[in-house]
Design a protein around this motif. Sequence first.
Motif, mmCIF file in Angstrom:
data_model
loop_
_atom_site.group_PDB
_atom_site.id
_atom_site.type_symbol
_atom_site.label_atom_id
_atom_site.label_comp_id
_atom_site.label_asym_id
_atom_site.label_seq_id
_atom_site.Cartn_x
_atom_site.Cartn_y
_atom_site.Cartn_z
ATOM 1 N N GLU A 1 0.819 -1.204 0.000
ATOM 2 C CA GLU A 1 0.000 0.000 0.000
ATOM 3 C C GLU A 1 0.860 1.263 0.000
ATOM 4 O O GLU A 1 0.416 2.314 -0.473
ATOM 5 N N ASP A 2 2.095 1.180 0.494
ATOM 6 C CA ASP A 2 2.973 2.349 0.539
ATOM 7 C C ASP A 2 3.499 2.741 -0.827
ATOM 8 O O ASP A 2 3.988 3.858 -1.009
ATOM 9 N N GLU A 3 3.421 1.847 -1.802
ATOM 10 C CA GLU A 3 3.870 2.170 -3.155
ATOM 11 C C GLU A 3 2.687 2.263 -4.126
ATOM 12 O O GLU A 3 2.826 2.025 -5.328
ATOM 13 N N GLY A 4 1.533 2.578 -3.588
ATOM 14 C CA GLY A 4 0.356 2.791 -4.435
ATOM 15 C C GLY A 4 -0.496 1.573 -4.640
ATOM 16 O O GLY A 4 -1.311 1.538 -5.571
ATOM 17 N N GLY A 5 -0.347 0.575 -3.780
ATOM 18 C CA GLY A 5 -1.091 -0.663 -3.947
ATOM 19 C C GLY A 5 -2.572 -0.551 -3.667
ATOM 20 O O GLY A 5 -3.322 -1.490 -3.952
ATOM 21 N N LEU A 6 -3.024 0.589 -3.106
ATOM 22 C CA LEU A 6 -4.452 0.763 -2.834
ATOM 23 C C LEU A 6 -5.092 1.776 -3.775
ATOM 24 O O LEU A 6 -6.264 2.130 -3.610
ATOM 25 N N GLU A 7 -4.354 2.257 -4.767
ATOM 26 C CA GLU A 7 -4.924 3.194 -5.733
ATOM 27 C C GLU A 7 -5.950 2.478 -6.618
ATOM 28 O O GLU A 7 -5.722 1.353 -7.072
ATOM 29 N N CYS A 8 -7.057 3.130 -6.864
ATOM 30 C CA CYS A 8 -8.144 2.520 -7.636
ATOM 31 C C CYS A 8 -7.663 2.086 -9.026
ATOM 32 O O CYS A 8 -8.058 1.039 -9.539
ATOM 33 N N SER A 9 -6.811 2.910 -9.638
ATOM 34 C CA SER A 9 -6.394 2.643 -11.020
ATOM 35 C C SER A 9 -5.451 1.448 -11.137
ATOM 36 O O SER A 9 -5.150 1.012 -12.248
#
Length: 413
Positions: A401-409
Amino acid sequence: MNRNFISSACKFLSLVFVFAFLSFTSNAQDISTEPAAISAGEALFNANCKACHRVKTQLVGPALQDVYNRAPSIDWIKSFVKNSSGVIASGDDYANKLYNQYNKTQMTAFSSFKDEDIMNILAYVKAETEKKEDAKKVPTPTPGQSDGGGVSSTYLNVILGGMLLILVLLLVILGFLVSALKRFLDQKELSEEDKEIVNSPITFGSVTRSSGFIFIVVFLCGSLGFKAVINGLYSVGVQQGYAPKQPIAFSHKIHAGQMEIDCKYCHVGVMKGKSATIPSVNICMNCHNQIKAGTQTGEGEIAKITAAWENKKPIEWVRIHNLPDLAYFNHSQHVNVAGVECQTCHGPIETMDVVRQHSLLTMGWCIDCHRKTDVNTKGNAYYDKLVELHNKSKKTPMKVEDEGGLECSKCHY
């Protein structure tokens, strides 16, 4: 003169001896003993060779121990691995001897292999050949992540249980209050009408007709109905435990468990594409050209594979794991880049006679994994700057999640 002749002869014989010795041992000496080469070779062997070969025991093909000394040369091994049929067709004695010895079974051509890949496989084979026999270790399967009934259901059960407990406590308190109030009124001078009300007996009929009892019944029915609706909504599209009947009773317990065939050998797309891909009949026949139990009588599951091969018709497997079209999942990103084991999502697949969907595969399940999983940054310069920035703000290891793993896209685009 004699002395010079003898000296020259000795030098010549020494050179001949050294040349012969180097020719005999060059195959083994050219093979790397570096841990990195052996590790890379092991991965290639497990993904491509293990279905037909073992190092120290014969399987479909010959045992590979000491193959670098048995074969004519390293270059011959490279040529045979890349195009075995071409080497056999050229009339090579050693290739034709192997071909006839193993019932004219054609080895799969690995034309995409580089010389470095083959040398790494030989490095692994050599390391295994020279390794002393250890006690057989039983591999511990990576446990699958499964939340069973689901997080939402657990929360609802806790909330409903808490509300029921509060309701019971309120009823107990109300009973004490009614008892205390009755004792208090008994000490007062009341009219006959009031005494009749205070001393009226409590019967089943009076209780069931009371507004309080009706409220409790309505409350319980409403709560249970609400819970059933929520559970139903959360289960829409969730097929955990789904295990359909397949056209051929393929057992992962036998193939991946007992035979230890690597998942990547059959599911060839898992390392380089979005889909792991369902294996074609060609892959099945790599082994079942030799293993033909029941094919002569036309009975059994192997006979069905042979029939599909002869009729040139694909096997119509029933898909088990199916994400909605709105979600994007890439196998190679997880398996090849992140190093996620198959069992993490698919459960102990090597123990399943009938494959079932082990995990929820819901959005919440994926997000929970991204929140808990550490990013493997070792040996990857891509992450150096990200790790440096992360360590300045947090002391915990970097999660997905710290490297954008929870971004919708990431999954919806």
